[in-house]
Design an enzyme around this catalytic site. Structure first.
Site, PDB file in Angstrom:
ATOM      1  N   ASP A 189       1.112  -1.043   0.061  1.00 41.43           N
ATOM      2  CA  ASP A 189       0.034  -0.020  -0.076  1.00 41.43           C
ATOM      3  C   ASP A 189       0.994   1.121   0.072  1.00 41.43           C
ATOM      4  OD1 ASP A 189      -2.978   0.997   0.497  1.00 41.43           O
ATOM      5  OD2 ASP A 189      -1.818   2.242   1.688  1.00 41.43           O
ATOM      6  N   GLU A 237       2.418   5.120  -0.259  1.00 40.34           N
ATOM      7  CA  GLU A 237       1.807   6.596   0.049  1.00 40.34           C
ATOM      8  C   GLU A 237       2.675   7.278  -1.076  1.00 40.34           C
ATOM      9  OE1 GLU A 237      -0.402   7.559   2.235  1.00 40.34           O
ATOM     10  OE2 GLU A 237      -0.714   5.157   2.689  1.00 40.34           O
ATOM     11  N   ASP A 279      -2.570   1.432  -6.772  1.00 45.37           N
ATOM     12  CA  ASP A 279      -1.282   1.256  -6.075  1.00 45.37           C
ATOM     13  C   ASP A 279      -0.433   0.745  -7.314  1.00 45.37           C
ATOM     14  OD1 ASP A 279      -1.111   1.559  -2.989  1.00 45.37           O
ATOM     15  OD2 ASP A 279      -2.940   0.732  -3.699  1.00 45.37           O
ATOM     16  N   HIS A 314      -3.184   5.978   6.710  1.00 47.04           N
ATOM     17  CA  HIS A 314      -2.480   6.412   5.723  1.00 47.04           C
ATOM     18  C   HIS A 314      -0.981   6.416   6.025  1.00 47.04           C
ATOM     19  CE1 HIS A 314      -5.952   7.830   3.806  1.00 47.04           C
ATOM     20  NE2 HIS A 314      -6.175   8.526   4.646  1.00 47.04           N
ATOM     21  N   ASP A 352      -1.152   0.594   7.012  1.00 46.64           N
ATOM     22  CA  ASP A 352      -2.485   0.153   5.892  1.00 46.64           C
ATOM     23  C   ASP A 352      -2.157  -1.289   5.495  1.00 46.64           C
ATOM     24  OD1 ASP A 352      -3.797   2.688   6.261  1.00 46.64           O
ATOM     25  OD2 ASP A 352      -3.098   3.545   4.160  1.00 46.64           O
TER      26      ASP A 352
END
Length: 311
Positions: A97, A99, A197, A256, A261
């Protein structure tokens, strides 16, 4: 009078080796269908009581509890039949996941760059998180993070200033995966919360870094699709926090944070595997577009990871 389900460990241990799973005249499938009907009529308290009797998880909304009990019973009834083909499973699932850089409102022309690359290694045999990887990434096009991005992700300017650029972090990820013999000794696949993603963040980042899209990340499990199809819920019920809530869990960590996550997504994957879901690749990149992979196609495994060529 009210009908009650007769489900017990003794009842689920019957053997009928002469039949095959494709033989739907086999009495075992009639038993399963009748039991499913009984389970559909059970109250939430009755479901929880029966699950507790079998030492199964009793958390979750009623539909989830029904699915869990049905899958347990079906698995017990079929256990003595032909063994499940080993092709049906991966040894490991890598949950990712990302960022990425962002601005409030995210203007259409804004280029998102990955600033955190986490991987959670889920062992599908033990149903445990076996290992994790996390590195931050230094953005190149927009090296200064917006205050919105810092507030959302908790990633500070100082963190990314000290980080490696994406190609080096990707090489570190690949080295980490190779050390765990993924794609060589052990079969594996990638898993994400949605399509973005791999299809957006990683795709854009590879263009920014002038490298090809890594072959191991061209196919993945979109857990939102898997969850919706397995528990029969609409797409708007497949957000991370809602999926956790429906399964009787709450978010653990900082929302986040890429690593947090990923860990929470892995918790959902573990519960789905426990409930009898066969998580398998359901999306892939083809000619720059996301495509659905049918569940009727042969199992899609990720190749041994290697560093992609520069463009």
């Amino acid at each position: 009078g009210k009908q009650h389900c007769r489900i017990s460990d003794q009842e689920t241990n019957g053997k009928n080796p002469a039949s095959s799973p494709s033989d739907f005249s086999d009495p075992v499938y009639k038993e399963i269908a009748m039991t499913n009907g009984c389970i559909n009529r059970m109250t939430r308290d009755e479901l929880r009581s029966k699950l507790a009797e079998f030492k199964l998880d009793t958390r979750g909304v009623k539909d989830v509890l029904k699915k869990r009990l049905k899958n347990y019973y079906k698995k017990q009834k079929l256990m003595q039949k032909e063994p499940i083909n080993g092709e049906s499973y991966y040894d490991y699932i890598c949950v990712v996941d990302f960022e990425a850089t962002c601005e409030e409102g995210n203007p259409p022309e804004f280029i998102h760059e990955i600033i955190e690359f986490p991987v959670v290694l889920l062992n599908t045999h033990t149903l445990e998180i076996e290992d994790t990887f996390q590195q931050y990434v230094k953005p190149e096009i927009n090296p200064k993070l917006s205050q919105f991005c810092i507030g959302l992700t908790g990633i500070t300017q100082d963190i990314v200033d000290k980080a490696d650029t994406f190609p080096q972090v990707l090489q570190n990820v690949i080295d980490w995966m190779k050390q765990r013999e993924l794609g060589t000794k052990y079969s594996y696949c990638m898993l994400t919360d949605g399509s973005w993603d791999m299809s957006k963040f990683l795709n854009i980042q590879c263009r920014v870094s002038r490298i090809k899209h890594p072959s191991f990340a061209k196919k993945w499990i979109n857990i939102r699709k898997s969850y919706g199809n397995f528990y029969k819920v609409p797409r708007n019920q497949t957000k991370l926090t809602i999926m956790l809530e429906k399964l009787g869990m709450s978010y653990d960590g900082r929302p986040h944070s890429g690593l947090d996550d990923s860990k929470n997504i892995a918790r959902i994957a573990i519960r789905m595997l426990q409930d009898g879901c066969e998580l398998r690749v359901n999306e892939k990149m083809h000619a720059g577009q996301v495509m659905t992979v049918s569940s009727s196609t042969p199992l899609e495994r990720a190749p041994a990871p290697q560093m992609p060529r520069y463009r």
